[in-house]
Write an enzyme that holds these catalytic residues in place. Structure first.
Site, PDB file in Angstrom:
ATOM      1  N   GLY A  59     115.448  -1.420  46.215  1.00 44.51           N
ATOM      2  CA  GLY A  59     116.612  -1.981  45.529  1.00 44.51           C
ATOM      3  C   GLY A  59     116.176  -3.012  44.508  1.00 44.51           C
ATOM      4  O   GLY A  59     115.063  -3.542  44.596  1.00 44.51           O
ATOM      5  N   CYS A  86     109.854  -0.530  50.205  1.00 46.81           N
ATOM      6  CA  CYS A  86     109.895  -1.597  49.199  1.00 46.81           C
ATOM      7  C   CYS A  86     110.895  -2.679  49.606  1.00 46.81           C
ATOM      8  O   CYS A  86     110.656  -3.398  50.561  1.00 46.81           O
ATOM      9  CB  CYS A  86     110.207  -0.971  47.832  1.00 46.81           C
ATOM     10  SG  CYS A  86     109.838  -2.084  46.488  1.00 46.81           S
ATOM     11  N   TYR A  87     112.023  -2.761  48.951  1.00 41.18           N
ATOM     12  CA  TYR A  87     113.047  -3.748  49.327  1.00 41.18           C
ATOM     13  C   TYR A  87     113.393  -3.611  50.812  1.00 41.18           C
ATOM     14  O   TYR A  87     113.575  -4.601  51.518  1.00 41.18           O
ATOM     15  CB  TYR A  87     114.293  -3.507  48.473  1.00 41.18           C
ATOM     16  CG  TYR A  87     115.383  -4.528  48.611  1.00 41.18           C
ATOM     17  CD1 TYR A  87     115.434  -5.633  47.771  1.00 41.18           C
ATOM     18  CD2 TYR A  87     116.393  -4.386  49.568  1.00 41.18           C
ATOM     19  CE1 TYR A  87     116.450  -6.571  47.883  1.00 41.18           C
ATOM     20  CE2 TYR A  87     117.412  -5.313  49.687  1.00 41.18           C
ATOM     21  CZ  TYR A  87     117.442  -6.403  48.839  1.00 41.18           C
ATOM     22  OH  TYR A  87     118.440  -7.321  48.938  1.00 41.18           O
ATOM     23  N   HIS A 173     106.391   3.345  46.959  1.00 43.01           N
ATOM     24  CA  HIS A 173     107.418   4.395  47.023  1.00 43.01           C
ATOM     25  C   HIS A 173     106.805   5.752  47.362  1.00 43.01           C
ATOM     26  O   HIS A 173     106.222   6.402  46.493  1.00 43.01           O
ATOM     27  CB  HIS A 173     108.147   4.484  45.679  1.00 43.01           C
ATOM     28  CG  HIS A 173     109.019   3.313  45.425  1.00 43.01           C
ATOM     29  ND1 HIS A 173     110.322   3.256  45.849  1.00 43.01           N
ATOM     30  CD2 HIS A 173     108.760   2.128  44.812  1.00 43.01           C
ATOM     31  CE1 HIS A 173     110.843   2.097  45.510  1.00 43.01           C
ATOM     32  NE2 HIS A 173     109.916   1.389  44.879  1.00 43.01           N
ATOM     33  N   GLU A 175     108.379   8.420  47.862  1.00 46.47           N
ATOM     34  CA  GLU A 175     109.225   9.513  47.358  1.00 46.47           C
ATOM     35  C   GLU A 175     108.888   9.911  45.927  1.00 46.47           C
ATOM     36  O   GLU A 175     109.299  10.972  45.472  1.00 46.47           O
ATOM     37  CB  GLU A 175     110.715   9.119  47.459  1.00 46.47           C
ATOM     38  CG  GLU A 175     111.185   7.999  46.540  1.00 46.47           C
ATOM     39  CD  GLU A 175     110.902   6.591  47.068  1.00 46.47           C
ATOM     40  OE1 GLU A 175     110.036   6.455  47.953  1.00 46.47           O
ATOM     41  OE2 GLU A 175     111.526   5.632  46.576  1.00 46.47           O
ATOM     42  N   SER A 227     134.283  28.181  35.508  1.00 47.55           N
ATOM     43  CA  SER A 227     133.982  27.975  34.089  1.00 47.55           C
ATOM     44  C   SER A 227     132.840  28.874  33.637  1.00 47.55           C
ATOM     45  O   SER A 227     132.571  28.981  32.449  1.00 47.55           O
ATOM     46  CB  SER A 227     133.564  26.521  33.883  1.00 47.55           C
ATOM     47  OG  SER A 227     132.351  26.281  34.580  1.00 47.55           O
ATOM     48  N   GLY A 228     132.139  29.470  34.601  1.00 46.75           N
ATOM     49  CA  GLY A 228     130.932  30.207  34.237  1.00 46.75           C
ATOM     50  C   GLY A 228     129.697  29.359  34.472  1.00 46.75           C
ATOM     51  O   GLY A 228     128.582  29.861  34.440  1.00 46.75           O
ATOM     52  N   GLY A 229     129.876  28.065  34.716  1.00 49.70           N
ATOM     53  CA  GLY A 229     128.743  27.180  35.012  1.00 49.70           C
ATOM     54  C   GLY A 229     128.237  27.409  36.431  1.00 49.70           C
ATOM     55  O   GLY A 229     128.874  28.111  37.230  1.00 49.70           O
ATOM     56  N   VAL A 230     127.085  26.808  36.721  1.00 46.80           N
ATOM     57  CA  VAL A 230     126.443  27.026  38.017  1.00 46.80           C
ATOM     58  C   VAL A 230     127.328  26.533  39.172  1.00 46.80           C
ATOM     59  O   VAL A 230     127.566  27.250  40.147  1.00 46.80           O
ATOM     60  CB  VAL A 230     125.091  26.270  38.082  1.00 46.80           C
ATOM     61  CG1 VAL A 230     124.407  26.485  39.414  1.00 46.80           C
ATOM     62  CG2 VAL A 230     124.197  26.700  36.948  1.00 46.80           C
ATOM     63  N   ASP A 231     127.838  25.313  39.040  1.00 45.91           N
ATOM     64  CA  ASP A 231     128.528  24.703  40.175  1.00 45.91           C
ATOM     65  C   ASP A 231     129.785  25.478  40.566  1.00 45.91           C
ATOM     66  O   ASP A 231     129.998  25.787  41.738  1.00 45.91           O
ATOM     67  CB  ASP A 231     128.912  23.245  39.860  1.00 45.91           C
ATOM     68  CG  ASP A 231     127.715  22.434  39.428  1.00 45.91           C
ATOM     69  OD1 ASP A 231     126.581  22.895  39.663  1.00 45.91           O
ATOM     70  OD2 ASP A 231     127.903  21.348  38.850  1.00 45.91           O
ATOM     71  N   SER A 232     130.622  25.785  39.570  1.00 47.95           N
ATOM     72  CA  SER A 232     131.868  26.468  39.937  1.00 47.95           C
ATOM     73  C   SER A 232     131.597  27.901  40.392  1.00 47.95           C
ATOM     74  O   SER A 232     132.315  28.422  41.238  1.00 47.95           O
ATOM     75  CB  SER A 232     132.889  26.409  38.797  1.00 47.95           C
ATOM     76  OG  SER A 232     132.455  27.155  37.686  1.00 47.95           O
ATOM     77  N   SER A 233     130.553  28.539  39.866  1.00 44.68           N
ATOM     78  CA  SER A 233     130.246  29.910  40.300  1.00 44.68           C
ATOM     79  C   SER A 233     129.786  29.918  41.759  1.00 44.68           C
ATOM     80  O   SER A 233     130.220  30.756  42.552  1.00 44.68           O
ATOM     81  CB  SER A 233     129.132  30.524  39.452  1.00 44.68           C
ATOM     82  OG  SER A 233     129.449  30.465  38.106  1.00 44.68           O
ATOM     83  N   LYS A 372     121.901  19.291  42.850  1.00 44.27           N
ATOM     84  CA  LYS A 372     121.919  20.456  41.955  1.00 44.27           C
ATOM     85  C   LYS A 372     120.901  21.532  42.360  1.00 44.27           C
ATOM     86  O   LYS A 372     121.213  22.719  42.356  1.00 44.27           O
ATOM     87  CB  LYS A 372     121.629  19.974  40.529  1.00 44.27           C
ATOM     88  CG  LYS A 372     121.877  21.009  39.470  1.00 44.27           C
ATOM     89  CD  LYS A 372     123.290  20.920  38.984  1.00 44.27           C
ATOM     90  CE  LYS A 372     123.587  21.871  37.864  1.00 44.27           C
ATOM     91  NZ  LYS A 372     124.969  21.735  37.417  1.00 44.27           N
TER      92      LYS A 372
END
Ligand code: XMP
Length: 516
Positions: A59, A86-87, A173, A175, A227-233, A372
């Site tokens: 943080g 870290c923090y 870190h 990660e 919409s044709g986008g990844v998420d809505s498909s 994503k």
């Protein structure tokens, strides 16, 4: 109602580090489910996630100051291992009575540490390893019951452990990609210390989500916009798998899509949904509402309102619906800190731009726990074609924000042809997946050229390609000169009406990715 995840998880308490989401993604990449909760989460909220271990994130605050973020609950009462990063490590130390001090010089970037490879966290890693540090405060003393398990020149306590209480701290870190053995260190925490099982996968996610959606929806009907986008498909494919024809997906062709896009999306979705797509050809309506409009914000508003009007009409035509499904992802949830559960009745829809008050549905957001890259994995599992899953983002207002100034159909057609040549070229040369987003813009500017013996006076097109991880910041993509030259030639030779091509070398900030 609380989300009832049947598996176990690692809970990450977020102290505001830019890397918090990365910790969650790294853990999930190990097939262990992880959730991010605000640092102020209560014990019940944490317990509801069935944690096998707890991570305290980094943080930006300074723990030597009075009002820095601290924990509000006794996390040790949970009886699970704790890793402070870290923090997070500094906070554990301070709570355990150790003193902190501002480092003589802030340590940022690559640092070499010497690790105790007999300790559970560093088992199987080399004694000397490169790590990524980012801190200005360090431990002056080690808390009682702990021992140092790594040190660097600038930071004598670069990692610590209390094996009996199963509490661990890393000043660096694990990660981030630059920490050479970061993944191994996280794996040690997950599997050696927390004894997690590898149960999180696209398959387990889909199986459980399908059951949950069925249980919630019963025999009600669900509306969604695609919409044709990844998420809505992916969202539609998942809900379709759960309830089939009870789902009514609506696709609105606003006349602002790329060449053949509406047809392509229609075909792809028809191939992976069992339910029928409601296809609405609204190009004329959108274009007539946009007639003569030049202001970017006004364009967006008009497009948003037109979408809502049409969506509402379709909803009445095909309704009634009890639920609206949408493709909200985990980063949106984390950022808005929304709560889980079906009780959120919406009045506004961020993807659509605000639905009217009288349209109120219960919301189904089946991807709201996913990042994503996980959505893409789920898409693959649901057999969506790769070309659909790897698509670049495309703005809701479509080509309207890529034709600065007033929009006329002819310009949209010109732009589509330019854009197609650019995108096809990127795919052909294997460059498409190297960039976050690529597209063309048609400028309302004409310039003089010469083709053969003739003078031309035609429009200029811009090619824009950017690299980015989240669209919040972006850099222009260093596409090969030869490629740009070939594409510019092809455009000028083939697209009558464009005689000049320029490449946009602005980064975001201060520019944006889109031109409007
Ligand atoms: P900007 O231009 O703001 O874009 O740098 C960042 C990312 O968001 C996309 N974008 C939009 N997406 N509706 C959307 O769904 C919009 O109104 C919109 N405006 C920009 C843009 O394509 C980029 O990926």
């Amino acid at each position: 109602m609380k989300r009832e995840w049947e598996g176990e998880s690692i809970v990450i308490l977020d102290f505001g580090s830019q890397y918090t989401q990365l910790i969650a993604r790294r853990i999930r990449a190990e097939s262990v489910f992880s959730v991010i909760l605000p640092h102020s989460a209560g014990i019940e909220e944490i317990m509801a996630e069935n944690p096998k271990g707890l991570v305290l994130s980094g943080g930006p605050a300074d723990l030597t100051e009075e009002n820095a973020l601290r924990l509000e609950v006794d996390i040790y009462s949970l009886g699970v291992p704790v890793l402070g990063i870290c923090y997070g490590m500094q906070l554990i130390s301070q709570m355990k009575g150790a003193e902190l001090e501002r480092a003589d010089h802030r340590e940022y970037g690559h640092t070499k540490i010497e690790a105790d490879t007999d300790s559970a966290l560093f088992r199987g890693t080399p004694v000397e390893q490169k790590v990524w540090m980012s801190h200005g405060v360090r431990l002056k003393s080690i808390p009682a019951g702990f021992r140092a398990i790594a040190s660097s020149v600038g930071c004598p306590i670069a990692a610590m452990s209390n094996d009996e209480e199963r509490i661990y701290g890393l000043q660096f870190h694990p990660e981030v990609f630059h920490t050479e053995n970061g993944i191994e260190i996280l794996q040690n925490f997950l599997f050696e210390i927390c004894c997690c099982d590898k149960v999180w996968s696209s398959k387990s996610f889909v199986e459980l989500e399908v059951l949950r959606i069925r249980e919630r929806v019963g025999d009600a009907r669900v509306l969604c916009a695609v919409s044709g986008g990844v998420d809505s498909s992916v969202m539609a494919a998942l809900v379709d798998r759960a309830i089939g024809k009870q789902l009514v997906p609506v696709f609105v062709d606003n006349g602002l899509l790329r060449e053949n896009e509406a047809e392509e999306v229609r075909e792809i979705l028809a191939g992976c949904l069992t339910t029928d797509l409601v296809f609405v050809d609204a190009a004329d309506e959108f274009l007539s509402r946009l007639n003569g409009i030049t202001d970017p914000e006004e364009k967006r508003k008009i497009i948003g309102t037109a979408f809502i009007d049409i969506f509402e009409r379709e909803s009445e035509k095909h309704g009634p619906f009890a639920f609206l499904a949408q493709g909200t992802l985990y980063p949106d949830v984390i950022e808005s800190r929304s709560t889980f559960g079906p009780s959120d009745t919406i009045k506004s829809h961020h993807n659509v731009g605000g639905l009217p008050d009288e349209m109120s549905f219960e919301l189904i957001e089946p991807l709201s726990l996913l990042f994503k890259d996980e959505v893409r994995e789920v898409g693959k599992f649901l057999d969506l074609p790769a070309v659909q899953i790897e698509r670049h983002p495309f703005p809701g207002p479509g080509l309207a924000v890529r034709v600065p100034g007033a929009i006329v159909r002819e310009d949209l057609d010109l732009l589509r042809r330019v854009d197609r040549i650019f995108i096809d070229g990127l795919r052909r040369e294997g460059l498409y997946d190297d960039v976050w987003q690529a597209f063309a813009v048609l400028l309302p500017v004409r310039s003089v050229g010469v083709m053969g013996d003739e003078r031309t006076y035609q429009k200029a097109a811009v090619l824009r390609a950017v690299t980015s991880t989240d669209g919040m910041t972006a850099d222009w993509a260093r596409l090969p000169y030869d490629f740009l030259q070939d594409i510019a030639n092809e455009i000028i030779n083939k697209v009558d009406g464009v005689n000049r091509v320029v490449y946009d070398i602005s980064s975001k900030p201060p520019s944006t990715i889109e031109w409007e």
